[in-house]
Design a protein around this motif. Structure first.
Motif, mmCIF file in Angstrom:
data_model
loop_
_atom_site.group_PDB
_atom_site.id
_atom_site.type_symbol
_atom_site.label_atom_id
_atom_site.label_comp_id
_atom_site.label_asym_id
_atom_site.label_seq_id
_atom_site.Cartn_x
_atom_site.Cartn_y
_atom_site.Cartn_z
ATOM 1 N N SER A 1 -26.061 13.570 -39.878
ATOM 2 C CA SER A 1 -26.614 14.663 -39.086
ATOM 3 C C SER A 1 -25.340 15.262 -38.109
ATOM 4 O O SER A 1 -25.145 16.395 -37.873
ATOM 5 C CB SER A 1 -27.616 14.165 -38.166
ATOM 6 N N GLN B 1 -33.947 18.018 -39.086
ATOM 7 C CA GLN B 1 -34.845 16.798 -39.753
ATOM 8 C C GLN B 1 -36.271 16.886 -39.485
ATOM 9 O O GLN B 1 -37.011 16.630 -40.273
ATOM 10 C CB GLN B 1 -33.898 15.575 -39.188
ATOM 11 N N ASP C 1 -31.031 19.107 -43.421
ATOM 12 C CA ASP C 1 -31.039 17.825 -42.760
ATOM 13 C C ASP C 1 -32.270 17.046 -43.159
ATOM 14 O O ASP C 1 -33.250 17.078 -42.724
ATOM 15 C CB ASP C 1 -30.862 17.636 -41.246
ATOM 16 N N GLU C 2 -32.003 16.339 -44.068
ATOM 17 C CA GLU C 2 -33.366 15.302 -44.540
ATOM 18 C C GLU C 2 -34.489 16.161 -44.928
ATOM 19 O O GLU C 2 -35.561 15.881 -44.372
ATOM 20 C CB GLU C 2 -33.387 14.219 -43.840
HETATM 21 MG MG LIG Z 1 -30.000 12.432 -39.383
#
Ligand SMILES: [Mg+2]
Ligand SMILES: Nc1ncnc2c1ncn2[C@@H]1O[C@H](COP(=O)(O)OP(=O)(O)O)[C@@H](O)[C@H]1O
Lengths: 259, 508, 248
Positions: free
Chosen positions: C41, C85, C162-163
């Motif tokens: 991140s 995320q 992000d993910e």
């Molecule tokens: Mg992360």
């Protein structure tokens, strides 16, 4: 002996911490100020905050103002009766409310209600990356989140203070004239005579300063939150503590400066 | 039903708050919303102890104004009063300071004059300033003093007036002589202790001497003022008696003075000395009383007005005094201020300084002359035509020194001014609030067709007598040159300059 | 093209990025894999200027982001969209306002037009009709999809994820992966995806890069990564406790 030194050390540290926070908040203030003058206000956001800070605080402010005025009237009556000056109760309540209690109590109530909420809300936004999201969308969070809150508080705390002043005097009037039977004419005349425009206006200037302080502290604490839900809780508590202390301290200096 | 919008709620709340504020201000502010209505008149008092700003001004018990300002001029108190516009005060009205209210507040009382039709104008001055307290009160006080004096005189006469007193005194003196001889031997035996004793006694007798000194001072004054006093106090005889008594006292004093240090130790003639003691105590009391009332007596004794009226030769002096007065009051109106102002520009990390002289020939008229040092200079645009192409260059003209020359007029809380601002044409508006402690200023200058004019807004707040804090936003129309700034200003009225300007011959 | 050159970044004493180099090609999907807490991140936030490197350069279309001031940075950021995320939807706004936010902020479009676009984007992420819901009323998968709708609202050229699929059930994971690939194709986006789902990384990515101990230790096509001999990568691919990466 060691304990003593430790205690002194801790005390010194907490003062230092407070001073440092003040410094950082001031820098924060300058950047908020530069955004305030640089770009047009987000009027809708300001109104939203005004509703939150102002309109929704009316009830508590009316309540605290009224009862403060009432209790001042009652206490003042017992005191002044000792030298037969009951007629001064009204002006005492009015002066007390307009100069000190109106602005300070209102600011403390708004701090508890709105300042803490600002810290919590912005803190949550911070830990859930909503503030980063604002940056990413090229929308400056200071302009979107801080400026509206600060502007709204500077405008609404004085407005609430007016209400508080008025309700306090009304409460004092009710207790003094209706319950304790102080002569109404003299009660009112002394208010008109001894309370000046300056008292009211200076009180409102104070209130505006308090609005600035509580919103800045709340926003700053929220904005610098770290560490998840626990961090949000900590930020909220610190915001209320720092804002309340700063309001009381600055009250002294503002009073010294103005009256 | 549609719910009320945020804007409507907020708007409604602010409206209500403003209405309440307006209502409270209206109730509290005598003249409503802080507007300064009414006109100013002045009076010079010797002493205004206890009189405060905003104290009431009354005529016949009716409030007609407030004390606007109290300042010190030549060791006297210059009091400015703001009188309601519909109230007129005769030129020969009498002004005085009185006390009322349970807290003993001082207020200004005006007794209307006789000559109707001739009224004090704006910034006019009261000529009849009542210095003495109520004449009734004075008479009562004088009566009391006379009574006290009579009692003392009687007591003194009993002690030293009769033959018995005289013989007592000579007995004392004999005793003193004996004692002195005795003491001599004691002194030799007990030198150090005695010195201390003598010191104590000396200081005691000094105090007594002081008492007598002040007593004779009063006597002198009373003697001088006898003529005037005589009209007030019918019992003239009292003063003659007092005179006699004082003469006797003087004699006694001298006699006692020879026996100086040992007086207190004499116990043989206990009775006499007890009486003597009592008498002295009463004299002290009277002295104190007269001293306290001295101002009152003094006023009667030294009534300047009476003197001038009686003595025609002094009238010319009086006239010249009036002339001087007029001269001084003219100088009073002609005010000059010197000021310095420094600004720090945040966005440019740069400073700017102003020095100016403000001349105020009338209350509402100003001339402002000044220099501005602007290290940044002024932006100049140059158009150059090369090969048929116009090239525009902007440069900072760093020829730092700029000039201000403006004329201004004030309307209530608004000062409009115009002329040269920073060496270009322009104008400014100042708005004054909070008893002139706060000044909000807007300035516009450097008008140029090619770009927006230089506009500047700032506020100035007085934090100390001569010190002002200032902050504002400079050149806010020009995005590439705008800057926030903060700074301070020092401003004072220059007494010396004022004197020079008014006394130097000015060609008409 | 985005280039990260010799990026160093520490938080207090903790070194997160340690001389990282990476190149990201236009119009391709680049997947970055790595351990949880490995700094993925942080790496992504460097690309969009949320975090400035202690040293090194982040070059986007030839300009160094790390050296930009606020104004320039904002201009550059308009090329980007980012899906966080946890989606990072604004709690105080409903779905419609969330998606409309970048449009209202950066375009002068009329309100009707904006609402039209919002509807279109929500349709594209498979969530028609949720306009008036608040973020708190949505499931995790739905939030991410709304987040994606918001990220692509302004038609950015580069989108950072992000993910995007962490914490979702396998079917939802599949759906989102497909959505990303489809969107990328549709608008010819440059996509940077962070993931530790090795399977979908190898499926989606035109290029895969492995972040370990602050550096990219291996990068290349999915085939190259799949056949790599690097023991760290091997352990990561097999998800085994045995190997150079010690967990406990
Ligand atoms: Mg992360
Ligand atoms: N703003 C920050 N301040 C301090 N430490 C941070 C910050 N952001 C990330 N870190 C630390 O950097 C490391 C990498 O975090 P991150 O990039 O979020 O990991 P992940 O690879 O799981 O996304 C973590 O140990 C984290 O604690």
């Amino acid at each position: 002996m060691n304990r003593l030194i430790q205690a002194i050390d801790r005390f010194g540290r907490s003062i230092l911490w407070y001073v440092e926070e003040m410094g950082r908040i001031s820098l924060f203030f300058i950047s908020a100020l530069s955004w305030l003058v640089r770009s047009p206000l987000k009027v809708r956001l300001v109104f939203k905050q005004m509703e939150f800070v102002g309109v929704k605080s009316i009830f508590v402010v009316v309540l605290t103002g009224t009862f403060t005025g009432m209790v001042m009237s009652l206490q003042g009556y017992y005191g002044f009766r000792l030298f037969s000056a009951e007629s001064l109760v009204g002006s005492t309540v009015a002066l007390g409310m307009t100069r000190e209690l109106g602005p300070v109590l209102t600011a403390l109530m708004v701090t508890a209600r709105a300042g803490s909420a600002m810290a919590a809300e912005l803190g949550t936004m911070k830990v859930t990356e909503q503030i980063d999201a604002l940056y990413v969308m090229a929308a400056n969070p200071i302009r979107h989140l801080i400026v509206p809150r600060v502007v709204a508080s500077i405008a609404m705390v004085p407005a609430l203070t007016i209400v508080s002043d008025f309700m306090g005097i009304m409460g004092g009037y009710f207790v003094g004239v209706k319950l304790l039977k102080i002569n109404e004419g003299i009660f009112l005349k002394n208010i008109y005579k001894l309370v000046g425009l300056d008292d009211i206006y200076n009180g409102l200037i104070k209130a505006a300063c308090f609005g600035l302080i509580l919103s800045l502290v709340g926003c700053y604490k929220g904005f610098t939150t770290y560490g998840g839900a626990e961090g949000v809780g900590r930020a909220t508590t610190e915001a209320v503590v720092i804002a309340s202390i700063s309001i009381l301290i600055s009250d002294y200096f503002l009073t010294a400066l103005m009256f | 039903m549609r719910s009320i919008s945020t804007e409507a709620k907020v708007g409604l709340f602010i409206l209500i708050a403003l209405i309440i504020l307006g209502y409270m201000s209206f109730q509290v502010g005598e003249y409503g919303f802080g507007l300064k209505k009414g006109y100013i008149v002045t009076a010079v008092f010797d002493n205004v102890t206890g009189l405060e700003r905003d104290a009431a001004v009354q005529i016949a018990g009716v409030e007609v104004g407030k004390v606007e300002k109290i300042s010190l001029v030549d060791g006297k108190a210059l009091v400015e009063l703001r009188i309601l516009p519909n109230v007129q005060v005769e030129k020969d009205a009498t002004i005085s300071i009185k006390t009322h209210g349970i807290l003993g507040d001082k207020y200004v009382d005006i007794v209307p004059g006789e000559t109707k039709g001739s009224y004090i104008a704006e910034r006019g001055q009261f000529q009849n300033v009542e210095k003495q307290a109520d004449i009734d009160k004075l008479l009562v006080e004088l009566g009391n003093i006379a009574e006290d004096i009579r009692v003392v005189t009687g007591a003194l006469r009993k002690v030293v007036g009769g033959d018995a007193g005289e013989s007592n005194l000579s007995a004392i003196i004999t005793n003193v002589k004996e004692l002195t001889a005795n003491l001599n031997s004691v002194v030799k035996a007990n030198d150090r202790k005695f010195t201390v004793l003598v010191d104590n006694l000396t200081s005691a007798s000094k105090q007594m001497e002081q008492t007598f000194a002040s007593l004779s001072e009063i006597t002198g004054k009373v003697n001088q003022g006898e003529g005037t006093l005589g009209q007030l106090v019918t019992n003239k005889g009292v003063f003659e008696k007092l005179d006699n008594t004082l003469a006797s006292i003087q004699t006694i004093t001298e006699k006692i003075n020879t026996g100086e240090g040992t007086l207190g130790q004499l116990v043989t003639n206990k009775g006499v000395f007890e009486k003597m003691d009592n008498t002295l105590a009463s004299i002290q009391t009277i002295t104190d009383k007269i001293n306290a009332g001295q101002g009152t007596i003094g006023k009667l004794v030294n009534d300047e007005e009476t003197v001038t009226n009686l003595n025609s030769s002094l009238k010319s002096i009086d006239k010249s005094m009036v002339g001087i007065n007029r001269f001084v009051s003219k100088a009073d109106q002609f005010r000059t201020f010197l000021g310095y102002r420094g600004e720090y520009f945040f966005e440019k990390s740069d400073g700017k300084s102003y020095i100016d002289v403000t001349i105020q020939p009338k209350e509402d008229k100003f001339y402002i002359l000044g220099l501005v040092s602007d290290p940044r200079g002024r932006r100049k645009t140059y158009d150059r035509i090369t090969d048929g192409v116009t090239v525009r260059t902007e440069e900072w003209d760093r020829n730092g020194l700029l000039f201000n020359a403006q004329i201004g007029k004030r309307f209530n809380d608004l000062l409009l001014r115009g002329g040269l601002l920073e060496s270009t044409g322009g104008f400014g508006v100042d708005f004054f609030a909070m008893r002139d402690n706060l000044k909000l200023t807007f300035e516009a200058f450097d008008f140029d067709l090619d770009r927006d004019p230089h506009m500047k807004v700032f506020g100035e707040y007085q934090i100390l007598k001569h010190l002002y804090l200032t902050a504002g936003w400079d050149d806010f129309l020009n995005r590439d040159n705008d800057s926030l700034f903060a700074g301070f200003a020092i401003r004072f009225e220059d007494e010396d300059l004022k004197y020079l300007l008014t006394s130097a011959p000015i060609p008409k | 093209m985005i280039q990260l050159i010799d990026i160093h970044k520490s938080f207090k004493k903790q070194k997160v990025l340690d001389g990282l180099n990476l190149e990201i090609e236009d119009g391709k999907i680049t997947v970055i894999i790595g351990r949880s807490g490995g700094g993925k991140s942080v790496l992504l936030k460097h690309i969009i200027g949320l975090i400035k490197p202690d040293s090194g350069q982040v070059i986007v279309d030839g300009d160094d982001i790390a050296a930009m001031n606020e104004r320039q940075l904002n201009e550059t950021r308009k090329k980007f969209g980012m899906l966080f995320q946890e989606a990072a939807l604004f709690d105080s706004m409903n779905v419609e306002d969330n998606v409309a936010f970048p449009l209202r902020e950066h375009t002068k479009k009329k309100e009707r037009e904006i609402l039209e676009i919002v509807k279109d984007r929500l349709q594209a992420v498979g969530l028609p009709g949720v306009e008036k819901k608040m973020p708190s009323e949505l499931s995790g998968g739905m939030r991410k999809r709304v987040g994606l709708a918001r990220a692509i609202a302004l038609h950015p050229r580069i989108v950072l994820f992000d993910e995007p699929t962490t914490g979702l059930d396998p079917i939802m994971t599949e759906a989102i992966d497909k959505l990303i690939v489809d969107t990328q194709k549709m608008y010819n986006l440059t996509c940077i995806i962070i993931s530790h789902d090795i399977k979908s990384a190898l499926e989606m990515g035109d290029k895969v890069a492995m972040l370990y101990e602050g550096r990219i230790i291996e990068e290349g096509t999915p085939e190259k990564i799949n056949n790599s001999e690097n023991p760290i990568l091997r352990q990561f691919l097999s998800g085994s406790l045995e190997g150079p990466i010690s967990v406990i």
